[in-house]
Scaffold this active site. Structure first.
Site, PDB file in Angstrom:
ATOM      1  N   TYR A 135      11.675  18.868 -46.186  1.00 48.71           N
ATOM      2  CA  TYR A 135      12.140  18.368 -47.484  1.00 48.71           C
ATOM      3  C   TYR A 135      13.657  18.279 -47.484  1.00 48.71           C
ATOM      4  O   TYR A 135      14.349  19.053 -46.823  1.00 48.71           O
ATOM      5  CB  TYR A 135      11.667  19.285 -48.612  1.00 48.71           C
ATOM      6  CG  TYR A 135      10.189  19.145 -48.942  1.00 48.71           C
ATOM      7  CD1 TYR A 135       9.774  18.407 -50.045  1.00 48.71           C
ATOM      8  CD2 TYR A 135       9.222  19.758 -48.161  1.00 48.71           C
ATOM      9  CE1 TYR A 135       8.425  18.279 -50.359  1.00 48.71           C
ATOM     10  CE2 TYR A 135       7.872  19.638 -48.461  1.00 48.71           C
ATOM     11  CZ  TYR A 135       7.478  18.895 -49.561  1.00 48.71           C
ATOM     12  OH  TYR A 135       6.147  18.770 -49.862  1.00 48.71           O
ATOM     13  N   GLU A 136      14.187  17.329 -48.259  1.00 49.45           N
ATOM     14  CA  GLU A 136      15.621  17.041 -48.271  1.00 49.45           C
ATOM     15  C   GLU A 136      16.464  18.257 -48.650  1.00 49.45           C
ATOM     16  O   GLU A 136      17.628  18.352 -48.265  1.00 49.45           O
ATOM     17  CB  GLU A 136      15.881  15.889 -49.248  1.00 49.45           C
ATOM     18  CG  GLU A 136      17.297  15.367 -49.244  1.00 49.45           C
ATOM     19  CD  GLU A 136      17.474  14.146 -50.132  1.00 49.45           C
ATOM     20  OE1 GLU A 136      18.609  13.889 -50.545  1.00 49.45           O
ATOM     21  OE2 GLU A 136      16.467  13.448 -50.396  1.00 49.45           O
ATOM     22  N   SER A 137      15.884  19.179 -49.404  1.00 52.48           N
ATOM     23  CA  SER A 137      16.634  20.351 -49.850  1.00 52.48           C
ATOM     24  C   SER A 137      16.958  21.311 -48.714  1.00 52.48           C
ATOM     25  O   SER A 137      17.782  22.219 -48.877  1.00 52.48           O
ATOM     26  CB  SER A 137      15.849  21.097 -50.928  1.00 52.48           C
ATOM     27  OG  SER A 137      14.535  21.383 -50.466  1.00 52.48           O
TER      28      SER A 137
END
Length: 243
Positions: A42-44
């Site tokens: 995930y981008e986080s």
């Protein structure tokens, strides 16, 4: 059907750049069914996460709880995405054109748009550097246009060879999954053609929601309806943690 079709597009062992919403549903569905070794990123900054329920956002704590590693957002982009270490990324948009270029910036003229959209986020990097891209969006005439009003994320540019000339690492969009069927780029022209339709959909219906003269593959298929196992697992994903 869109969630199931997107899940089927994922293969075991791939590294998948996941967004919230339908891409997250599809990736987690695939991991539970046929791709237990799918690595969700995930981008986080969570790598190899295996959430028990669907996250509400990329910052949801359940992604951290089950992650193999948590790194910074710059590292996700600079180390994982830009060097081509991500096998498949999901994208969507307000507009997509016949060469799978995506617009999430403005509708209308850039200086005086009729609608100003959220913008690019990490989408241009996903489109440029993932080894392949799967686009998931509902097929409507206002969204499937001959030419996007603004190219936020490059698909296949203006045709064959454009990605190479631009120095883009990945193969670009290899599949566009809609609520009507599946479109894929023609190997010669790079223009999207209809390769599969969902059960009950007609070619005329798909063409009526497409802003260019959509070609149909001579090997046009009908999407296999969701199995009971797929539906049961999908319902479980959507209901876990709810009252």
């Amino acid at each position: 059907m869109m969630s199931v079709a997107a899940a089927r597009a994922l293969r075991d062992g791939q590294a998948c750049f996941v967004g919230i919403g339908l891409p997250s549903t599809a990736a987690n569905l695939a991991r539970r069914l046929h791709a237990p070794g799918l690595v969700l990123i995930y981008e986080s900054g969570t790598v190899g996460t295996e959430p028990d329920e669907l996250p509400l956002s990329i910052g949801d704590g359940i992604l951290v709880d089950s992650a193999l590693s948590v790194v910074s957002v710059p590292e996700i982009f600079n180390y994982w995405l830009q060097p081509g270490r991500i096998d498949v990324g999901f994208l969507s948009g307000a507009q997509i054109d016949r060469f799978a270029n995506i617009n999430t910036t403005v509708i209308g003229e850039y200086d005086e748009p009729s609608v100003r959209l959220p913008g690019s986020g990490g989408a241009p990097e996903i489109a440029a550097s993932c080894r392949e891209v799967v686009v998931v969006m509902r097929q409507r005439l206002r969204s499937f246009v001959s030419q996007v009003d603004f190219v936020t994320s490059v698909g296949h540019g203006s045709g064959p060879g454009d990605r190479g000339r631009l120095g883009l690492r990945g193969a670009g969009p290899v599949r566009v999954i809609t609520d009507l069927g599946v479109l894929e780029p023609d190997p010669d022209s790079a223009e999207l053609v209809l390769t599969a339709m969902h059960t009950g959909v007609t070619v005329e219906q798909v063409r009526s929601e497409t802003g260019w003269e959509l070609e149909v593959s001579p090997d046009l298929m009908t999407t296999t309806p969701p199995t009971e196992q797929e539906l049961t697992t999908l319902r479980g994903l959507r209901t876990v943690g709810s009252s």
